[in-house]
Design a protein around this motif. Sequence first.
Motif, PDB file in Angstrom:
ATOM      1  N   ASP A 129       0.819  -1.209   0.000  1.00 19.79           N
ATOM      2  CA  ASP A 129       0.000   0.000   0.000  1.00 19.79           C
ATOM      3  C   ASP A 129       0.859   1.267   0.000  1.00 19.79           C
ATOM      4  O   ASP A 129       0.339   2.373  -0.179  1.00 19.79           O
ATOM      5  N   ARG A 130       2.194   1.083   0.200  1.00 20.59           N
ATOM      6  CA  ARG A 130       3.148   2.199   0.173  1.00 20.59           C
ATOM      7  C   ARG A 130       2.798   3.285   1.190  1.00 20.59           C
ATOM      8  O   ARG A 130       3.137   4.448   1.011  1.00 20.59           O
ATOM      9  N   SER A 131       2.138   2.902   2.265  1.00 17.49           N
ATOM     10  CA  SER A 131       1.735   3.871   3.298  1.00 17.49           C
ATOM     11  C   SER A 131       2.139   3.373   4.678  1.00 17.49           C
ATOM     12  O   SER A 131       1.287   3.012   5.505  1.00 17.49           O
ATOM     13  N   PRO A 132       3.435   3.316   4.945  1.00 20.50           N
ATOM     14  CA  PRO A 132       3.875   2.822   6.254  1.00 20.50           C
ATOM     15  C   PRO A 132       3.482   3.770   7.380  1.00 20.50           C
ATOM     16  O   PRO A 132       3.466   4.992   7.218  1.00 20.50           O
ATOM     17  N   ARG A 133       3.158   3.195   8.517  1.00 14.29           N
ATOM     18  CA  ARG A 133       2.842   3.972   9.719  1.00 14.29           C
ATOM     19  C   ARG A 133       4.012   3.814  10.681  1.00 14.29           C
ATOM     20  O   ARG A 133       4.077   2.861  11.462  1.00 14.29           O
ATOM     21  N   TRP A 134       4.948   4.756  10.571  1.00 16.16           N
ATOM     22  CA  TRP A 134       6.172   4.666  11.366  1.00 16.16           C
ATOM     23  C   TRP A 134       5.913   4.949  12.835  1.00 16.16           C
ATOM     24  O   TRP A 134       5.032   5.736  13.183  1.00 16.16           O
TER      25      TRP A 134
END
Length: 363
Positions: free
Chosen positions: A322-327
Amino acid sequence: MTGTGTGPETGTEEVLLQREGRTGLIVLNRPKALNALTHPMVRRIAEALDAWERDDRITTVVITGAGGRAFCAGGDIVAIHRAATGGDPGAVEEFWRDEYRLNARIARYPKPYVAVMSGIVMGGGVGVSAHGSVRIATETTRIAMPETGIGFVPDVGGTYLLALAPGELGTHLALTAGSADAGDALLCGLADHHVPTGRLPALLDDLAELPVHDALARHVAPAPPAGLERQRAWIDHCYAAGTVEEILHRLRARREPEAAQAAERIAANSPTAVKATLEALRRARALGPLEAVLDQEYRASCAALSTPDLAEGIRAQVIDKDRSPRWNPATLAAVAPAAVARYFRPLGDRELGLAARTPLERR
């Protein structure tokens, strides 16, 4: 001679080994996986190097990748994800131990080790190519250490190579998770020669019969211009700053659009991994031999296994895509100094210990 970037695409062996004249040929043979390295592949390469060092018929080792798209796109990232999400970290740590030992072995191999770095060369692929004595790039080469984008720190000797790049070019590539084409690879010291892909089969044929220098002389061509050379002024200025926050401040203050793009890429990567990577690069410059840097990288890699960002980065980029990491933490300001320091904490009896086993006269 077979085994070029357009070589075998099928076969049960993940690493193909053969002797062609005076050459020992290694072909990474997982084209559907872009020749990503598994633990058995690392062991098979190491065994071949040991055998060929003792074989007087073989004067040169050549390593290539099958399938045409990639030399090697990295390590077994799915196995690392399993370990980071409750699997067996010991198995991954053992893989890294053998992989990093192989990287050091390649760097000190007593016979010419020719890496044909055509197509994608990432992560673990850099480790089995860019430490060789002869590194060949083509017009399709794209070399990258993309670790900060998955919550990791460059390994396989990547911080050693990037720390040696002119000025702050290595810092730029590491923090942005950027890539280098043939021209930039030669500029940054990641490759030595440019050979067009159409000439690779003839080059490999000549390597089977001629000394490496004579074979190269027939096929090396001028490399394309290095785009990073034109950007050295702002790169060297911005990345000379002592902290990631100051680097971003300098990048955002520049007028060059490439500087603004670099700031965006860094800001999108794992804040913890970016800070740990900058520290790793700075330390690598003072450590000396490759073996000492690999020892440091092993500590950092083992530490990363227990961080939330590594599992999340692989999920976002490789598993779910999804190319949306939640760091976590989500900002640079929230990364405590202790969170960075843990990447460099000694491991006691789990240390890799390569530097201690390297004879001083060979450093």
